[in-house]
Scaffold this motif. Structure first.
Motif, PDB file in Angstrom:
ATOM      1  N   PHE A 218      26.531  39.130  36.312  1.00 13.28           N
ATOM      2  CA  PHE A 218      27.869  38.710  35.903  1.00 13.28           C
ATOM      3  C   PHE A 218      28.063  37.190  35.966  1.00 13.28           C
ATOM      4  CE2 PHE A 218      30.964  42.502  35.671  1.00 13.28           C
ATOM      5  CZ  PHE A 218      30.027  43.248  34.980  1.00 13.28           C
ATOM      6  N   PRO A 219      27.483  36.471  36.936  1.00 14.34           N
ATOM      7  CA  PRO A 219      27.567  35.009  36.856  1.00 14.34           C
ATOM      8  C   PRO A 219      26.931  34.475  35.574  1.00 14.34           C
ATOM      9  CG  PRO A 219      27.010  35.655  39.074  1.00 14.34           C
ATOM     10  CD  PRO A 219      26.939  36.906  38.238  1.00 14.34           C
ATOM     11  N   GLY A 220      25.862  35.127  35.115  1.00 14.67           N
ATOM     12  CA  GLY A 220      25.263  34.731  33.847  1.00 14.67           C
ATOM     13  C   GLY A 220      26.217  34.928  32.685  1.00 14.67           C
ATOM     14  N   VAL A 221      26.981  36.029  32.717  1.00 14.18           N
ATOM     15  CA  VAL A 221      28.007  36.260  31.698  1.00 14.18           C
ATOM     16  C   VAL A 221      29.047  35.142  31.746  1.00 14.18           C
ATOM     17  CG1 VAL A 221      29.887  37.783  30.975  1.00 14.18           C
ATOM     18  CG2 VAL A 221      27.702  38.763  31.724  1.00 14.18           C
ATOM     19  N   ALA A 222      29.471  34.794  32.950  1.00  9.17           N
ATOM     20  CA  ALA A 222      30.486  33.748  33.114  1.00  9.17           C
ATOM     21  C   ALA A 222      30.021  32.434  32.506  1.00  9.17           C
ATOM     22  CB  ALA A 222      30.811  33.563  34.596  1.00  9.17           C
ATOM     23  N   ARG A 223      28.766  32.093  32.711  1.00  5.16           N
ATOM     24  CA  ARG A 223      28.244  30.822  32.168  1.00  5.16           C
ATOM     25  C   ARG A 223      28.183  30.851  30.656  1.00  5.16           C
ATOM     26  NH1 ARG A 223      24.670  31.971  36.524  1.00  5.16           N
ATOM     27  NH2 ARG A 223      25.180  30.706  38.385  1.00  5.16           N
ATOM     28  N   LEU A 224      27.829  31.998  30.084  1.00  3.87           N
ATOM     29  CA  LEU A 224      27.727  32.097  28.632  1.00  3.87           C
ATOM     30  C   LEU A 224      29.069  31.966  27.937  1.00  3.87           C
ATOM     31  CD1 LEU A 224      25.176  35.029  28.097  1.00  3.87           C
ATOM     32  CD2 LEU A 224      24.863  32.648  27.411  1.00  3.87           C
ATOM     33  N   PHE A 225      30.113  32.485  28.570  1.00  4.41           N
ATOM     34  CA  PHE A 225      31.420  32.566  27.915  1.00  4.41           C
ATOM     35  C   PHE A 225      32.480  31.682  28.581  1.00  4.41           C
ATOM     36  CE2 PHE A 225      29.105  36.316  26.658  1.00  4.41           C
ATOM     37  CZ  PHE A 225      29.433  36.439  25.315  1.00  4.41           C
ATOM     38  N   ASN A 226      32.022  30.715  29.379  1.00  2.00           N
ATOM     39  CA  ASN A 226      32.916  29.736  30.013  1.00  2.00           C
ATOM     40  C   ASN A 226      33.991  30.394  30.867  1.00  2.00           C
ATOM     41  OD1 ASN A 226      31.629  27.461  28.757  1.00  2.00           O
ATOM     42  ND2 ASN A 226      32.695  27.982  26.855  1.00  2.00           N
ATOM     43  N   LEU A 227      33.617  31.482  31.519  1.00  2.00           N
ATOM     44  CA  LEU A 227      34.516  32.161  32.440  1.00  2.00           C
ATOM     45  C   LEU A 227      34.369  31.563  33.836  1.00  2.00           C
ATOM     46  CD1 LEU A 227      33.734  35.734  31.148  1.00  2.00           C
ATOM     47  CD2 LEU A 227      36.013  34.698  31.106  1.00  2.00           C
ATOM     48  N   PRO A 228      35.372  31.694  34.678  1.00  2.53           N
ATOM     49  CA  PRO A 228      35.265  31.129  36.031  1.00  2.53           C
ATOM     50  C   PRO A 228      34.231  31.855  36.876  1.00  2.53           C
ATOM     51  CG  PRO A 228      37.288  32.402  35.812  1.00  2.53           C
ATOM     52  CD  PRO A 228      36.713  32.273  34.439  1.00  2.53           C
ATOM     53  N   LEU A 229      33.578  31.096  37.730  1.00  6.74           N
ATOM     54  CA  LEU A 229      32.639  31.642  38.702  1.00  6.74           C
ATOM     55  C   LEU A 229      33.328  31.789  40.043  1.00  6.74           C
ATOM     56  CD1 LEU A 229      29.530  29.507  37.723  1.00  6.74           C
ATOM     57  CD2 LEU A 229      29.596  32.014  37.721  1.00  6.74           C
ATOM     58  N   PRO A 230      32.871  32.725  40.889  1.00 11.65           N
ATOM     59  CA  PRO A 230      33.478  32.859  42.223  1.00 11.65           C
ATOM     60  C   PRO A 230      33.360  31.555  43.016  1.00 11.65           C
ATOM     61  CG  PRO A 230      32.040  34.712  41.730  1.00 11.65           C
ATOM     62  CD  PRO A 230      31.811  33.700  40.657  1.00 11.65           C
ATOM     63  N   ALA A 231      34.341  31.301  43.842  1.00  7.55           N
ATOM     64  CA  ALA A 231      34.314  30.086  44.663  1.00  7.55           C
ATOM     65  C   ALA A 231      33.203  30.163  45.684  1.00  7.55           C
ATOM     66  CB  ALA A 231      35.663  29.933  45.356  1.00  7.55           C
TER      67      ALA A 231
END
Length: 231
Positions: A218-231
């Motif tokens: 899921f962090p990989g998904v976040a990076r691909l779609f400019n979504l926030p990553l967990p703090a």
């Protein structure tokens, strides 16, 4: 496929092979339902809700029909609904806990906190979906989700199903991101106009289709779609 760079307003996720290990469903949930089937039918088969499900099961020996569907992993709504009822007892008394990959819950929480809507679309019944996320190893995640969809909305390899979900959520399909490990499901979502990402989790042996963006977690998904990553 031309990449879409629109920030998703809604993330629609599959479960098995995406948020959770395929082995959890195959090696834990399915055997539990099979082992408990006869006792469940004997104890609760006449309850109105269960009886309504059984009315959709053909044949003189409904238990045999259900076992046949289980053996074939048939995507039959009646079977999935019944399995959900059986699993409910196991989740309620702690014999079952919903498996999630460690990266999933932190990202779901981060996305929800950022105002991104979350929903689930799985061949497992809505009841089973809620049990898994409500009794997960990471706690009760149900408050993060605004919708749950199963095969009652249509087959997961049918573009019309994804269009129906978008309509029910009041969203433009182009602003929805669908996550799954199954390329054919992603093909259908893409055909409806949704963004797509294939989860390639090495533990599950998923093979990249080459037709969709892909991520290992899921962090990989976040990076691909400019979504926030967990703090």
């Amino acid at each position: 496929m031309t990449p879409r760079l629109v920030l998703p307003k809604l993330i629609l996720t599959d479960i098995e092979g995406t948020t959770s290990a395929i082995a959890f469903v195959k090696d834990t949930l399915f055997p539990f339902a099979q082992a408990e089937l006869d006792a469940f039918l004997a104890a609760r088969g006449t309850e109105p809700e269960v009886a309504a499900i059984l009315a959709e099961v053909p044949g003189p020996d409904q238990a045999a029909t259900l076992r046949g569907w289980m053996a074939a992993d048939a995507k039959v709504t009646a079977l999935k609904s019944l399995q959900g009822h059986i699993w409910a007892a196991g989740f309620a008394d702690g014999r079952l806990r919903g498996h999630l990959w460690p990266d999933v819950a932190p990202c779901l929480r981060a996305w929800h906190a950022a105002g991104v809507a979350l929903a689930v679309y799985s061949s497992g019944s809505v009841g089973a979906q809620k049990l898994l996320f409500g009794h997960s190893a990471e706690g009760d995640l149900l408050p993060l989700f605004s919708g749950f969809f199963d095969t009652k909305v249509g087959g997961k390899r049918d573009a019309a199903s994804y269009a129906a979900i978008a309509a029910q959520k009041g969203q433009d399909p182009a602003q929805i991101l669908f996550l799954s490990d199954v390329a054919e499901e992603l093909d259908a979502a893409d055909a409806s106009g949704m963004m797509t990402c294939q989860l390639i989790r090495p533990q599950d042996g998923t093979v990249a289709s080459g037709r969709h963006r892909r991520a290992a977690d899921f962090p990989g998904v976040a990076r691909l779609f400019n979504l926030p990553l967990p703090a």
